[in-house]
Design a protein around this motif. Structure first.
Motif, short mmCIF file in Angstrom:
data_model
loop_
_atom_site.label_atom_id
_atom_site.label_comp_id
_atom_site.label_asym_id
_atom_site.label_seq_id
_atom_site.Cartn_x
_atom_site.Cartn_y
_atom_site.Cartn_z
N ASP A 32 49.09 46.35 16.38
CA ASP A 32 48.16 45.75 17.33
C ASP A 32 47.82 46.74 18.41
N ASP A 33 46.51 46.94 18.60
CA ASP A 33 46.05 47.76 19.71
C ASP A 33 45.79 46.81 20.87
N LYS A 34 45.47 47.39 22.03
CA LYS A 34 45.10 46.51 23.13
C LYS A 34 43.87 45.70 22.73
N SER A 35 43.71 44.54 23.33
CA SER A 35 42.65 43.62 22.92
C SER A 35 41.27 44.22 23.21
N TYR A 36 40.29 43.72 22.50
CA TYR A 36 38.92 44.19 22.68
C TYR A 36 38.32 43.62 23.96
N PRO A 37 37.46 44.38 24.62
CA PRO A 37 36.78 43.85 25.81
C PRO A 37 35.52 43.07 25.42
N TYR A 38 35.12 42.16 26.30
CA TYR A 38 33.91 41.36 26.12
C TYR A 38 33.04 41.50 27.37
N ALA A 41 42.00 42.92 6.19
CA ALA A 41 42.81 41.70 6.14
C ALA A 41 43.60 41.48 7.43
N GLN A 42 44.08 42.57 8.04
CA GLN A 42 44.90 42.42 9.25
C GLN A 42 44.05 42.39 10.52
N HIS A 43 43.01 43.21 10.57
CA HIS A 43 42.21 43.34 11.79
C HIS A 43 41.50 42.04 12.14
N TYR A 44 40.92 41.37 11.15
CA TYR A 44 40.10 40.19 11.42
C TYR A 44 40.91 38.92 11.53
N ILE A 45 42.25 39.04 11.58
CA ILE A 45 43.08 37.87 11.87
C ILE A 45 42.79 37.39 13.30
N LEU A 100 46.34 35.85 0.28
CA LEU A 100 45.96 37.09 0.94
C LEU A 100 46.06 36.94 2.46
N LEU A 101 45.60 35.81 2.99
CA LEU A 101 45.66 35.58 4.43
C LEU A 101 47.11 35.48 4.90
N LEU A 102 47.95 34.75 4.16
CA LEU A 102 49.35 34.60 4.54
C LEU A 102 50.07 35.94 4.47
N GLU A 103 49.79 36.72 3.41
CA GLU A 103 50.42 38.02 3.24
C GLU A 103 50.18 38.90 4.46
N ASN A 104 48.95 38.98 4.91
CA ASN A 104 48.64 39.89 6.01
C ASN A 104 49.05 39.36 7.37
N ASN A 105 49.11 38.04 7.51
CA ASN A 105 49.71 37.49 8.73
C ASN A 105 51.17 37.89 8.83
N LEU A 106 51.89 37.80 7.71
CA LEU A 106 53.31 38.16 7.70
C LEU A 106 53.50 39.67 7.93
N ILE A 107 52.65 40.49 7.31
CA ILE A 107 52.75 41.94 7.50
C ILE A 107 52.57 42.28 8.97
N LYS A 108 51.59 41.67 9.59
CA LYS A 108 51.27 42.00 10.98
C LYS A 108 52.37 41.55 11.94
N THR A 109 53.00 40.41 11.65
CA THR A 109 54.01 39.88 12.57
C THR A 109 55.41 40.42 12.29
N LEU A 110 55.71 40.77 11.03
CA LEU A 110 57.09 41.12 10.66
C LEU A 110 57.33 42.61 10.43
#
Length: 649
Positions: free
Chosen positions: A100-106, A333-337, A80-90
């Protein structure tokens, strides 16, 4: 389906193992179609090639498969982790994808807890808004859903604990306290109006409040007040009493929850009209910080393909989950990568146990999900659901109006109405200041919206300053000579490369003069003149009176002040002008402040260069700064600061 696939591919499918893994399908051009996971690779993948999917979206995808890649993993969670890493990058076409949205502020508090050192950021830590990758040199709290949420929290801590927010360079050069001290938002550590020990206690309390330890903070402050009182230090006791009162007021205004929930993400999904929205509301330290909507792409295609995967685990027929559940799973799965996951997720749909196991495995934290919450969690979820409904309704309304504008322009210009999604427009504009730093911009519109990733800037050289016609001739020649070459090589066949394809419309921000230049360029290159359209200012250069001028001899067209077609033309033209102006200003600033020196330093990109120039007022200020001062700029490490220091000396 098997008769359309090569024997090599079918043999590869037949040889797959009965193990968990991830599979990827590619078309004949090498484009990635789909990424999937399976507990039993052989059974899942075989179902695509042995069943007749007919004219469904799944059948459409399967008919395009020319090549397959598989990766065997140890567990379903790992798959599941590999699947969503590939979806997000490819970015495969038939998967639900959250871009990907702009990064979150801290919220950053400088220095490390209990750390040694005499730097102002360590002795008297400052609070700051921060966006970027976190490190161990400072303390970070968040992430927050928006810049507004961070700044509101900083204001809260200023009211109660009066921590400083000034830069270290400002802090080190103060001789008297600033306005923030006067309005009781800072304790004046810059001129030693508070001891490092007392300031450190305020920092500890601020951090505890950010962690949601509200009652502990109040009890510690009350104990501190009584200790001062017992020593007859009534002024100090009064100061702490004022802090307690300020904190109590803030807690009442912020409606901080006293329940056990400290860090929770609330996720609500809404699907309608082929589009989806996931609204993420964040609770941090017991405070509801706000929410943020996400809109995935490929929802319809991906949901149809998922529904076509009839073969379940263990050989049973699988009950296909609702689209909302599929969208939610893809988001989690994708957001919390790349974002820390809180221990509790409150969701509008059930969350698969395998996904929670994968998140727990990835984060090292036990993650649980609540689907049908009660009391305060129910209130949070209802609020998130309402916001998801509103955000999706807004998106559908905007997309509907944009599609109406595209259709209106196609009708006004007699363009074929059959595939408006593919209608591509490129618009050019020239910008300079009295002939200095001439830039041409090209912006791109298709699929009913501006495509900023395809924008281009051209530096115009070897022309007389201020000669807009020569600038337009140069940029059109540079852009479309490649198109002409590609058309000649294709010999009348359709050009497959999108960059080498002639757009449906070439908009020129100008009247007859600029259009005649474009006509000369297109004639010399042998390109279709009917594609060229100029936007000519109306009488008195008034907005709404613009006319369209054509290169092929057609009469001018006045679209009308309230025309949807004119709105689209104006939107694209204004975007071209904005893009050209920003490029020209950046080039001019670089010439005038000498930014080129910084540009040559490895590791200093546009964002870091802009931060340095802004902080120190130009390259001279950067060159005069010490390594320590340079390292205080966000994104500049100590090693990079030394590199910059050496390069400018």
């Amino acid at each position: 389906m098997s008769d359309v696939h090569s024997e090599e591919l079918l043999a590869q499918v037949a040889a797959l193992p009965a193990l968990p893994g991830v599979y990827r399908y590619f078309d004949a051009q090498g484009a990635l179609l789909y990424v999937g996971k399976a507990r039993h690779l052989k059974r899942r993948v075989s179902s695509y090639f042995t069943k007749n999917h007919g004219g469904t979206r799944t059948g459409h995808m399967v008919s395009k498969i020319a090549r397959m890649e598989t990766t065997v993993v140890r567990s379903e969670a790992e798959a599941l982790l590999l699947e969503n890493n590939l979806i997000k990058t490819l970015n495969p076409k038939f998967n639900i994808l959250f871009r990907d949205d702009k990064s979150y502020p801290y919220l950053k508090i400088t220095g490390t807890a209990g750390g040694a050192g005499n730097a102002p950021g360590q002795v008297f830590p400052r609070m700051a808004y921060y966006r970027g990758s976190v490190d161990k040199k400072h303390r970070y709290f968040g992430p927050y859903p928006s810049a507004w949420a961070v700044k509101e929290t900083i204001q809260l801590l200023q009211k109660v604990f009066r921590l400083r927010t000034c830069e270290d360079t400002v802090f080190a050069n103060r001789t008297r306290p600033c306005l923030l001290y006067q309005i009781k938002r800072c304790t004046g550590p810059c001129v030693n109006l508070i001891s490092p020990e007392a300031y450190a206690a305020d920092v500890q309390h601020a951090e505890a409040l950010l962690r949601g330890e509200t009652q502990e903070v109040l009890q510690a402050m009350e104990a501190r007040m009584m200790a001062h009182s017992g020593k007859l230090e009534f002024e100090q006791a009064a100061e702490v009493r004022n802090q307690i009162q300020a904190l109590s007021r803030v807690l009442h205004q912020q409606a901080v929850e006293t329940a056990d929930d400290k860090d929770v993400d609330v996720l609500a999904v809404r699907v309608q009209g082929g589009r989806a929205c996931v609204n993420l509301a964040m609770v941090r330290g017991g405070r509801h910080l706000g929410d943020r909507p996400y809109f995935p792409v490929h929802v319809e295609d991906a949901a149809a393909v998922y529904a076509g995967e009839e073969e379940g685990e263990g050989g049973n027929e699988r009950t296909v989950r609702p689209v909302e559940a599929q969208v939610l799973e893809a988001f989690i799965a994708q957001h919390y990568i790349g974002v820390p996951v809180p221990p509790v997720l409150v969701a509008s749909e059930p969350v698969d146990k395998a996904l929670l196991e994968a998140l727990s495995q990835q984060s090292g934290l036990r993650v649980s999900a609540v689907h049908q919450p009660r009391e305060q969690r129910r209130a949070w979820l209802d609020m998130a659901q309402k916001n998801a409904d509103l955000q999706l309704a807004r998106l559908l309304a905007e997309e509907g109006s944009q599609q109406a504008r595209t259709r209106a322009l196609a009708e006004a210009l007699d363009l074929p109405p059959d595939d408006l999604d593919q209608l591509t427009i490129e618009c050019f504009d020239i910008s300079h200041t009295a002939g200095e730093s001439t830039q041409a911009s090209c912006v791109v519109f298709h699929h009913h919206k501006m495509q900023s990733s395809e924008y281009r800037r051209y530096k115009i050289e070897d022309i007389t300053g201020g000669d807009d016609y020569a600038a337009m001739r140069q940029v059109l020649t540079r852009r479309y000579s490649k198109v002409a070459e590609a058309q000649q090589e294709a010999g009348g066949a359709e050009v497959t490369n999108a960059q080498a394809r002639l757009p449906d419309l070439v908009l020129i921000d100008g009247g007859k003069g600029q259009v005649s230049v474009a006509r000369e360029v297109f004639t010399a290159l042998g390109l279709d003149l009917t594609r060229i359209v100029g936007v000519e200012k109306g009488e008195g250069r008034k907005v709404g009176l613009e006319e369209l001028v054509f290169a092929d001899g057609r009469e001018k067209v006045y679209l009308g002040r309230d025309s949807a077609a004119l709105m689209l033309v104006a939107q694209i033209r204004d975007e071209a002008h904005r893009f050209a102006i920003t490029g020209m200003r950046a080039a001019r600033a670089k010439v005038r402040v000498g930014g080129g020196q910084l540009e040559e330093i490895p590791g200093v990109g546009p964002k870091k260069r802009a931060r340095l120039l802004q902080r120190f007022g130009g390259v001279r200020g950067v060159a005069a700064a010490s390594v320590e001062d340079l390292a205080t700029v966000d994104g500049i490490s100590h090693d990079l600061a030394e590199e910059i220091y050496r390069a400018l000396r």
